[in-house]
Structure formats: C-alpha cells, structure tokens
Design an enzyme around this catalytic site. Structure first.
Site, mmCIF file in Angstrom:
data_model
loop_
_atom_site.group_PDB
_atom_site.id
_atom_site.type_symbol
_atom_site.label_atom_id
_atom_site.label_comp_id
_atom_site.label_asym_id
_atom_site.label_seq_id
_atom_site.Cartn_x
_atom_site.Cartn_y
_atom_site.Cartn_z
ATOM 1 N N LYS A 91 1.591 16.250 -44.816
ATOM 2 C CA LYS A 91 2.669 16.961 -44.116
ATOM 3 C C LYS A 91 3.936 16.897 -44.966
ATOM 4 C CE LYS A 91 4.913 17.085 -39.536
ATOM 5 N NZ LYS A 91 4.951 16.458 -38.191
ATOM 6 N N SER A 128 4.267 19.508 -34.231
ATOM 7 C CA SER A 128 4.859 20.049 -35.442
ATOM 8 C C SER A 128 3.956 19.971 -36.676
ATOM 9 C CB SER A 128 6.161 19.296 -35.747
ATOM 10 O OG SER A 128 5.904 17.945 -36.022
ATOM 11 N N SER A 166 3.130 15.314 -32.029
ATOM 12 C CA SER A 166 2.941 16.227 -33.164
ATOM 13 C C SER A 166 1.690 16.036 -34.012
ATOM 14 C CB SER A 166 4.152 16.165 -34.079
ATOM 15 O OG SER A 166 5.154 16.984 -33.566
HETATM 16 N N1 GLN Z 1 7.029 18.839 -29.868
HETATM 17 C C1 GLN Z 1 7.846 17.665 -29.785
HETATM 18 C C2 GLN Z 1 9.240 17.987 -30.248
HETATM 19 O O1 GLN Z 1 9.491 19.114 -30.443
HETATM 20 C C3 GLN Z 1 7.226 16.553 -30.581
HETATM 21 C C4 GLN Z 1 7.508 16.655 -32.024
HETATM 22 C C5 GLN Z 1 6.896 15.558 -32.820
HETATM 23 O O2 GLN Z 1 6.077 14.786 -32.351
HETATM 24 N N2 GLN Z 1 7.355 15.449 -34.044
HETATM 25 O O3 GLN Z 1 10.062 17.155 -30.424
#
Ligand code: GLN
Length: 491
Positions: A81, A156, A180
C-alpha cells in the site's frame, strides 16, 4: 501445460522456489505479465517496479544457487500500500501533497519482508491518506473491483485488495484504522487481517490516526495470512507502541479445529441496515462452524451504536495533528507562487490535500479546539473506554466474535460520494474493533446473486491472532467456499 504461478498461493510459491522446482525470476515475470495484461482494467497500482522486481527475484535465485538461506518468503511477489515507506520508488499516500516523495528509509515491515526473500512488485493505490472506504478519494485514479469493474474495490486499501483478487500479486500489505484491510478484502473477495494494535511496528507507516492504525496482510487464503504475519509481527524499539511480546509461529496455529470453541454473536450487528444476502451468507458461515464443533452464544456490545461517531472524532483529531507536518516547508508540495508564508500554507495545503482530507483536518481541529475539546474529544475518549469494556465483557463469555464484515457487498462508483455519512456507515461493523484494539479477519463466505463477494468477520481478544486464524482456517477448509475467479480477459 505449465503452471500459472499467478494463481498459486504464497505458500506454494515459496515451496516451489525453495525446492528449485521454479526460479523466482520465472514467478516474478509471470506476475509482471499478468499486471501488463489486466492492470488497465483493474488499476490497482500507483507504480509497478518491473526491473527492480526482476532484480530482487534474481538475487533470490542467486542465493539458492549458492546454497544460502533465502527465508520463508523466498521469491514471493508482493505489493505494498502506498503509505508504507520504501527506499524504492515513491511513497505518495495517493495524495498530491506527496506526489514526489521518496522515502530515505524502509518501514520496519518492509525491512523484514526484504530479509525474508519477498520480491516487491510496486506500490498500490488507496484512498488519500487512508481516509475512505472505496478508494474513490485517491488523487491518482480509481481502482476497480475485479469481480465487477463498475464497482468500487472498497477502501482505503482498495489497490491492496484488488491486486490480490486479480492475481496481480501473491499477497499485499494494507493498513487498517477503521476497517481499511477487512472492508476491501470483503468487497473484493480476498482474506484480510488487522493484527492487534502493537503487534506490527508502525515505523515507516505514514500516520493517519496513531492510536488506531495497524499494518496487515491481504492474501488469497488463510494459510498465507499466517505466513505473512510471521514475517511482519514482532517488537520494534523504533515504535514505542509496539508490544514487547513473543510472537507465536502462526503457521503452527491453523490446525486443531474449533471443537470446544465458543463464538460470540453480537446481537447489535444483526439489526436493520444489514443486507439480506449478507445476513444469509454469514448465518450459513456460522452453521459451518457449528457443524465443525463450535458453540455459538449471543453476546451484547451495547455501545456499538456510538462507534462510528466516536471513531470520527478520534480519527479526525489524530489526523489533524499528524497531517500538520505536510506544510510544504519540511517536505510535501509547496505552491510555487506564494507571496508570503500564510499564502504559502493556504495555497499548498488547499491544492495538495483532496476534499475528504481537508474535511477531516477541519473536523479534527474543531474537535480539539479550546471550548470544544471536552464536549467532543474527551467525551469520545470516554465512550471509547465503554466500547473497550463491552468487548472485555463479551470475551468473558466467548473466545472469538463473529459478524458480517460489511452491511452490503461492493457498491457502484459514485453511489456514496455525495453523502460522506453514508460512506462512513459502510464501516459500521469494522470500526469498533479498532477502538478496542484487538485483531480481526475477514474471509470470503460466498457471493451475492450478482456475483459480488461477501465477507465474514472473526474478531479476537487482544494478541489472540491464533484463535481467529484457526477459526478462519477451519471455516475455509470445511465450507469449501471458493469464489469464482474474476474473468479478466487479457487485453
Ligand atoms: N473507512 C474508514 C475511514 O474512512 C477507515 C479507514 C481506514 O481504516 N484507514 O476512516
């Protein structure tokens, strides 16, 4: 017919490379060919390192030829990532503000993977600074769901999930602050695990919300999770929150079944908002575990309904502090024509950060501002303590907790972009676990009528990754669920 190595697990690749049945270079070339064939449909990567990957693979082959030890991930091609620092290539967080950032150091997990013989294929797309649930917040491009190119891959870590499902890497690393890793794994049809907070060093992970962030693997199956976790877990003196604990050999924790295991099923996770197809598949998954000898009990996590609100105060507050460093002075994009310092900050940040990141910085700054600190941030910390206590109490009755990973399968591009709250609610089943701190895994448990993957989440007590791995492995073996591989015609 020769074997298609892009369909093999990391475990099988490692075995074949070590035994000399195949050269690491051959495997890496197969992945690079696969990327060349399907990447214009999936768009999982921000950067692919063709030459570098082949050089890493040849180095593994040279060591094998010399009879040297090559490590447990010998010749396994992986993707990272794009918020995990690597001395190769750039680390952009899919943000304009870091579009040209080259890290002078490797993240600890990268050092470890390197030492274990892994081959790096490149950096994977994500929501900017890991803020989002669909990868639509990336400043570079939109990654597509390999099971349906009109749908989001989740986020994400959308590139991390899509690349595994599209066989564009053997496994990948993602990060999970509120879901995420698990949410994109569920939506894109692979296995994703968030380790216990403190299990994996955050050194070299660009920080979003430091009390919640963890790095973890996205893999083709549960055994590969164990292999990948063995590589990245363990104490690191450079991260003061990393736990000074022995790490078990996770590959030795898979067998043994679930006889005598008690699985908690939280009633708050099976209420309105949960789609019928997801509910059906998750109930079927619970039946598989019951048939395998586990017992299920209903448990309660009474503060669940506050989790999304608490998370969005804590994560934005932490993000507003963490992202202050991207000021265009020490590093990051600097607007070329600013006349004074104030204008330089305003122009650099408003051009460098996308709308969701700006929204979070503003929300977090507000929640921490004098006069509102007690009402928002402090209150959220108190409710976080109650959410943690919910888990501690539930675990007095059970060994693991099983739930859906997401309320619905993958959605279409644009379906939730106009309403941030609707996007935030996609993480309703994953967020509490980050607030608690324990480990959680999402495994595929079937497909919707439209062929979209559905994820089954198993959560565990802090530092008990072994229990969730064993439960997930048993489920995977007994259920026989194998998702129909996405048809991606080479073009
Ligand atoms: N979707 C969640 C957010 O927007 C989690 C993001 C994540 O785990 N990095 O913060």
């Amino acid at each position: 017919m020769s074997q298609d190595w892009t369909r093999a697990t990391a475990y099988d690749i490692r075995e074949a490379v070590k035994s000399g049945a195949v050269r690491a270079e051959t495997v890496t070339q197969a992945y690079l060919d696969r990327i060349a064939a399907v990447e214009n449909q999936v768009l999982a990567y921000n950067e692919v390192w063709n030459d570098h990957a082949l050089a890493m693979a040849r180095a593994v082959d040279a060591k094998i030829a010399q009879g040297e030890d090559v490590g447990p991930l010998a010749g396994v091609p992986i993707g990272l990532k794009d918020l995990i620092c690597t001395t190769e290539g750039r680390t952009t967080c899919s943000s304009k503000i870091l579009a040209n950032y080259q890290s002078p150091f490797d993240a600890t997990c990268v050092e470890r993977l390197r030492a274990q013989g892994a081959v790096f294929l490149g950096k994977l797309n994500m929501d900017e600074f890991a803020m989002g649930s669909s990868t639509e917040n990336s400043a570079t491009h939109q990654t597509r769901n390999p099971f349906n190119l009109e749908c989001v891959p989740g986020g994400s870590s959308g590139g991390s999930a899509a690349s595994v499902s599209a066989n564009e890497c053997a496994f990948s690393l993602g990060s999970d602050t509120g879901g995420s890793i698990r949410q994109p794994a569920a939506l894109s049809g692979c296995v994703g695990l968030k380790p216990t907070y403190g299990r994996v060093s955050r050194w070299g992970l660009v920080a979003f919300a430091s009390s919640l962030d963890q790095i973890g693997p996205l893999t083709k199956d549960v055994r590969d999770q164990a292999l990948a976790l063995n590589a990245i877990c363990g104490h690191d003196p450079r991260d003061s929150t990393s736990a000074p604990l022995e790490v078990p050999d996770f590959t030795a924790c898979l067998e043994g079944g679930v006889e005598g295991l008690t699985i908690g099923v939280p009633k708050e996770y099976f209420t309105e908002g949960l789609g019928d197809e997801v509910r059906g598949k998750v109930e079927a998954a619970l039946n598989v575990l019951r048939d395998s000898g586990a017992k299920t009990v209903e448990v309660s996590l009474p503060h669940t309904s506050y989790a999304v609100a608490v998370y969005y105060i804590i994560c934005t507050a932490e993000a507003s502090a963490n992202l202050a460093r991207f000021d265009g002075v020490r590093y990051g994009y600097r607007h070329p024509e600013a006349k004074d310092m104030r204008e330089m900050y305003v122009l650099s940040k408003s051009e460098g950060f996308g709308p969701e990141v700006q929204r979070r910085i503003m929300l977090g700054t507000y929640a921490l501002s004098s006069g509102y600190y007690d009402a928002y941030y402090l209150k959220a910390q108190k409710v976080r303590a109650l959410i943690k206590r919910d888990f501690d109490r539930a675990y007095e009755q059970c060994d693991v907790i099983a739930t859906p990973t997401t309320p619905t399968p993958a959605f279409k591009f644009g379906a939730k972009t106009d309403n941030p709250l609707e996007m935030y609610l996609n993480d309703i089943y994953t967020i509490s676990l980050n607030l608690y701190g324990g480990p959680g895994i999402s495994v595929p448990c079937g497909q919707s009528a439209d062929g979209l993957p559905i994820g089954f989440q198993i959560m565990g007590k802090v530092f008990d990754e072994a229990a969730i791995l064993r439960t997930a492995y048993t489920y995977e073996q007994r259920s026989g669920v194998k998702l129909a591989a996405p048809e991606l015609a080479a073009s």
